[in-house]
Design an enzyme around this catalytic site. Structure first.
Site, PDB file in Angstrom:
ATOM      1  N   SER A 187       0.834  -1.174  -0.064  1.00 14.91           N
ATOM      2  CA  SER A 187       0.093   0.065   0.122  1.00 14.91           C
ATOM      3  C   SER A 187       0.915   1.288   0.061  1.00 14.91           C
ATOM      4  O   SER A 187       1.648   1.386  -0.771  1.00 14.91           O
ATOM      5  CB  SER A 187      -0.754  -0.090   1.270  1.00 14.91           C
ATOM      6  OG  SER A 187      -1.915   0.942   1.126  1.00 14.91           O
ATOM      7  N   ARG A 195     -11.941   6.302  10.399  1.00 12.59           N
ATOM      8  CA  ARG A 195     -11.467   5.009  10.164  1.00 12.59           C
ATOM      9  C   ARG A 195     -12.480   4.141   9.677  1.00 12.59           C
ATOM     10  O   ARG A 195     -12.238   3.083   8.985  1.00 12.59           O
ATOM     11  CB  ARG A 195     -11.183   4.549  11.822  1.00 12.59           C
ATOM     12  CG  ARG A 195     -10.689   3.172  11.682  1.00 12.59           C
ATOM     13  CD  ARG A 195      -9.577   2.813  11.059  1.00 12.59           C
ATOM     14  NE  ARG A 195      -9.066   1.568  11.296  1.00 12.59           N
ATOM     15  CZ  ARG A 195      -8.022   0.898  10.564  1.00 12.59           C
ATOM     16  NH1 ARG A 195      -7.443   1.782   9.442  1.00 12.59           N
ATOM     17  NH2 ARG A 195      -7.862  -0.344  10.885  1.00 12.59           N
ATOM     18  N   ASP A 217      -9.123  -5.839  -4.772  1.00 15.27           N
ATOM     19  CA  ASP A 217      -8.440  -4.655  -4.247  1.00 15.27           C
ATOM     20  C   ASP A 217      -8.968  -3.614  -5.255  1.00 15.27           C
ATOM     21  O   ASP A 217      -8.719  -3.197  -6.207  1.00 15.27           O
ATOM     22  CB  ASP A 217      -6.969  -4.786  -3.972  1.00 15.27           C
ATOM     23  CG  ASP A 217      -6.645  -3.516  -3.378  1.00 15.27           C
ATOM     24  OD1 ASP A 217      -7.211  -2.628  -3.190  1.00 15.27           O
ATOM     25  OD2 ASP A 217      -5.314  -3.390  -3.181  1.00 15.27           O
ATOM     26  N   HIS A 254      -8.273  -4.709  -0.110  1.00 16.10           N
ATOM     27  CA  HIS A 254      -6.865  -4.356   0.113  1.00 16.10           C
ATOM     28  C   HIS A 254      -6.360  -4.849   1.018  1.00 16.10           C
ATOM     29  O   HIS A 254      -5.074  -5.090   1.227  1.00 16.10           O
ATOM     30  CB  HIS A 254      -7.041  -2.902   0.105  1.00 16.10           C
ATOM     31  CG  HIS A 254      -5.870  -2.232   0.217  1.00 16.10           C
ATOM     32  ND1 HIS A 254      -4.789  -2.003  -0.671  1.00 16.10           N
ATOM     33  CD2 HIS A 254      -5.208  -1.361   1.247  1.00 16.10           C
ATOM     34  CE1 HIS A 254      -3.818  -1.375  -0.513  1.00 16.10           C
ATOM     35  NE2 HIS A 254      -4.030  -0.969   0.806  1.00 16.10           N
ATOM     36  N   ASP A 255      -7.057  -5.535   1.975  1.00 13.95           N
ATOM     37  CA  ASP A 255      -6.578  -5.845   3.276  1.00 13.95           C
ATOM     38  C   ASP A 255      -5.690  -7.103   2.935  1.00 13.95           C
ATOM     39  O   ASP A 255      -4.906  -7.916   3.929  1.00 13.95           O
ATOM     40  CB  ASP A 255      -7.662  -6.049   4.426  1.00 13.95           C
ATOM     41  CG  ASP A 255      -7.828  -5.078   5.345  1.00 13.95           C
ATOM     42  OD1 ASP A 255      -7.027  -4.235   4.948  1.00 13.95           O
ATOM     43  OD2 ASP A 255      -8.417  -5.243   5.976  1.00 13.95           O
TER      44      ASP A 255
END
Length: 392
Positions: A149, A219, A333, A366-367
């Site tokens: 990232s 968040r 992602d 994305h994680d």
């Protein structure tokens, strides 16, 4: 089995010139090292962190349960980045809130907490600071620089700022710059913070408060973008939380249609499991992350664009790079899509650079770059095995 990690700190009294034209002096970088530096100092690997991570990349802290480093599944003895073979360095970037000098520290000239007066920092500034740390450790060239990232952007920038100091760059789930959509998500999150009444123009430390509401929302917004739609549906779906009806509402609830009955509760409650999950993540984040740090780091993300000075021509921008590259992306992602990694691959191939590329069909969004997908782990392990063979 994780090993014991020990934070280290290095102070730099001399000014560091920043891309903004400002400078910062008397700053400290927090870092950790794992493994042993070999005799010719050729087996060092720098790991660059993403937005809300730190120098604690691997291992655990003595006497602390659940203190695993954020990439502990990737780094350690016998793991893909094997610390029996490599000397691994994790650095906390300037402006962070995990040990390196940041907005919550004192300005050396005024003795007051920096707060909103902390200077703007960029990916290039972080790389320059990391280079100074490596100088202090006596490391003139890296076997590899690795990041996911925002960390992948730093890895890419290393190959452009210090091409002679990097032999390999491993860039995971990253991009050559942010799309307008990504910048938009970052801006909405920042607005949530700066419009929190407890923000006080970034000087909330002086008021003894923390803009927790803004941090929670920021968040929650970010977390939505890190997950794929498939993972959200599989993990949470439309499941409702079990709750107690409002006092005195029993008759109303009993008379409601079955498909609506579960909805007739206080609007202040979280009704869906996904709501509860996001609020939990937001609450947890607001307890440990610094609001000014969030603003600084998301801005650094927005600003990164090595092709800008070349009229947007990424091929020209990457011509300086001489390292060998390994790029990895993940099919679901959507924040750092495979298309963005392929842009980097094409630009490197246009420059006839040595490039490997893996596009992993993984459902985690994305994680995925932090998780244990067997194919992903195998790709990284194989690549670092090849680097180790070069060192043998």
């Amino acid at each position: 089995m994780s090993f014991i990690a020990t934070p280290q700190f290095l102070h730099f009294p001399e000014p560091l010139a920043l891309q903004s034209g400002a400078s910062i002096r008397d700053y400290t970088l927090a870092f950790e090292t794992y493994g042993t530096l070999n005799a010719d100092r050729s087996n060092a690997v720098l790991v660059c962190h993403a937005l809300n991570a730190s120098h604690h990349v691997a291992g655990v802290y003595a006497g602390q349960d659940k203190s695993e480093g954020w990439w502990d599944n990737m780094i350690g003895p016998g793991k893909p980045l094997d610390t029996h073979r490599f000397f691994v360095i994790g650095v906390n970037n300037l402006g962070s809130c995990f040990g390196s000098t940041g907005p919550m520290h004192q300005h050396p000239d005024t003795g007051q907490v920096y707060g909103a007066d902390f200077p703007v920092v960029t990916v290039e500034d972080w790389v320059n600071a990391q280079a100074l740390l490596l100088d202090a450790l006596g490391i003139t060239q890296l076997a590899a620089v690795l990041g996911g990232s925002l960390g992948g952007m730093q890895a890419l920038s290393w190959t452009l700022q210090y091409p002679d100091r990097v032999r390999h760059a491993v860039v995971v789930a990253s991009a050559p710059n942010l799309t307008a959509e990504n910048i938009a998500f970052n801006e909405v999150a920042r607005r949530a913070i700066v419009t929190d009444p407890d923000f006080h123009a970034g000087h909330f430390y002086q008021h003894g408060v923390v803009p927790k509401r803004g941090l929670r929302i920021a968040r929650m917004i970010g977390h939505i973008t890190y997950l794929s739609d498939d993972v959200m549906n599989e993990k949470f779906g439309r499941s409702l939380k079990p709750r107690t009806p409002l006092q005195g509402a029993g008759a109303d609830v009993a008379a409601a249609a079955p498909e609506l009955r579960d909805y007739l509760y206080s609007t202040q409650e979280t009704e869906f499991q996904i709501e509860s999950y996001l609020r939990y993540q937001g609450d947890k984040f607001s307890e440990y992350f610094d609001a000014n740090t969030y603003l600084l780091i998301t801005r650094a993300l927005d600003y990164f664009d090595p092709a800008r000075r070349y009229g947007g021509n990424l091929t020209q921008a990457l011509a300086r790079a001489t390292a060998k590259f390994m790029l990895v992306s993940f099919s679901t992602d959507w924040r750092f899509s495979p298309k963005r990694s392929r842009e980097i691959v094409k630009a490197l191939l246009d420059n006839k650079r040595d490039v490997s590329y893996a596009e992993i069909d993984a459902p985690h969004g994305h994680d995925a770059f932090l998780l244990d997908d067997a194919r992903y782990i195998s790709v990284i392990s194989s690549y670092f095995n090849s680097i180790a063979q070069e060192l043998a």
